[in-house]
Design an enzyme around this catalytic site. Sequence first.
Site, PDB file in Angstrom:
ATOM      1  N   GLY A 132       0.826  -1.199   0.000  1.00  0.00           N
ATOM      2  CA  GLY A 132       0.000   0.000   0.000  1.00  0.00           C
ATOM      3  C   GLY A 132       0.861   1.250   0.000  1.00  0.00           C
ATOM      4  O   GLY A 132       1.065   1.872   1.056  1.00  0.00           O
ATOM      5  N   SER A 134       1.340   3.688  -3.374  1.00  0.00           N
ATOM      6  CA  SER A 134       0.829   4.736  -4.261  1.00  0.00           C
ATOM      7  C   SER A 134      -0.600   5.141  -3.902  1.00  0.00           C
ATOM      8  O   SER A 134      -1.395   4.334  -3.433  1.00  0.00           O
ATOM      9  CB  SER A 134       0.861   4.259  -5.713  1.00  0.00           C
ATOM     10  OG  SER A 134       2.179   4.044  -6.146  1.00  0.00           O
ATOM     11  N   GLU A 250      12.426  -4.503  -3.912  1.00  0.00           N
ATOM     12  CA  GLU A 250      11.506  -4.478  -5.042  1.00  0.00           C
ATOM     13  C   GLU A 250      12.200  -4.123  -6.348  1.00  0.00           C
ATOM     14  O   GLU A 250      11.801  -4.590  -7.415  1.00  0.00           O
ATOM     15  CB  GLU A 250      10.383  -3.476  -4.765  1.00  0.00           C
ATOM     16  CG  GLU A 250       9.365  -3.380  -5.900  1.00  0.00           C
ATOM     17  CD  GLU A 250       8.216  -2.438  -5.602  1.00  0.00           C
ATOM     18  OE1 GLU A 250       7.429  -2.169  -6.515  1.00  0.00           O
ATOM     19  OE2 GLU A 250       8.102  -1.971  -4.453  1.00  0.00           O
TER      20      GLU A 250
END
Length: 385
Positions: A132, A134, A250
Amino acid sequence: MSTLDSLSLTAIPPEDEALRGPVRAFLAQAMKSVPAPVRARSWSGYDSNFSRELGRQGWLGLTLPKEYGGGGRSPFARYVVVEEFLNWGAPVGSHWIADRQSAPLILKYGTEAQKRRYIPPICRGESFFCIGMSEPNAGSDLASVKTRATRTGAGWLLNGQKIWTTNAHHSHFMIALVRTSGSAEDRQQGLSQVIVDLKLPGVTVRPIEDLAGDSHFCEVFFDNVQLAGDALIGAEGKGWEQVTAELAFERSGPERLYSSIVLFDEWLAYIRTDRALTAESLRLAGKVMAHLAPLRAMSIAVTARLAAGESPVVEAALVKDLGTAVEQLIPAAIADDLFGRDAQRVPLELLQTLNYVTQVAPSFSLRGGTRDILRGMIARGLGLR
């Protein structure tokens, strides 16, 4: 020392490279009847049964401590396994985020109770997480998030919205970057991370259909969602530091190199056939490989930094920016090659794979941080701004 100086060629240790054989043998059997257009979806593909099978094989949570159900291995072990998953086009999207970054984040910042609650089911392929970060009007500018968690006697009251949340409709939990004090004008100050059970009252998840007909992106709404006091992960107000470290996981992995690899392999198989090989196709194959080889070396070098307990944020951004450029080059260049040929001689499955990858390729330079944001980070890391 500059960012470029801090990356050096690194070999994957033999004990980790040894995982490649068993994983390949498993995937050769599991993926033998799956068509290329489906395999091209790989890390956005959802298959909870497949994820549970990987958990049974011991290939999830490889870097996590054995006491929490993990494999106790180095990041290189996970690198080998993930590289094989992507190259075979395995449907790993269900567990992907939980294994890649949610579990390591919980391990680093979570309480002992949080570690024991959340990490073991991730390692078993039974618990899926989404990110969670953007929000509308705050895509890559994470410091301006407005979703707010307000402390109450019962814990935290959550209100706001997230968007472009991958696989939220299939996930059990979200780790959300929220504001616990101040306002959006305070930027990085006052941000924290909370773990949200997506089954709680007040949570609404709406899938967003993309150009390719997939619906793995979602928007998520929080309307007076009551979180328990132990929903906070890490220290209150330290969310920016935590999420920045999380993004290193990421942005640096093989998924930033191989999003188009199933298409590339299908095209290579085609040009190896009689009358399909041309001088131009050879040049194209060489061009792609000349990009992929050093990028893979860079990605492995970043993995070495992660294995050393460091947080190579700028280096990861560099891998992500250059990697997605190659991922977007592949479908564009293959399209140029195929459209100059007799369409009746080009396999339909190859054309279908090209169609899918071409449709999703614009997102490669958006997810995980837009190109402009990443290049700003790289410039600062190199002392250029």
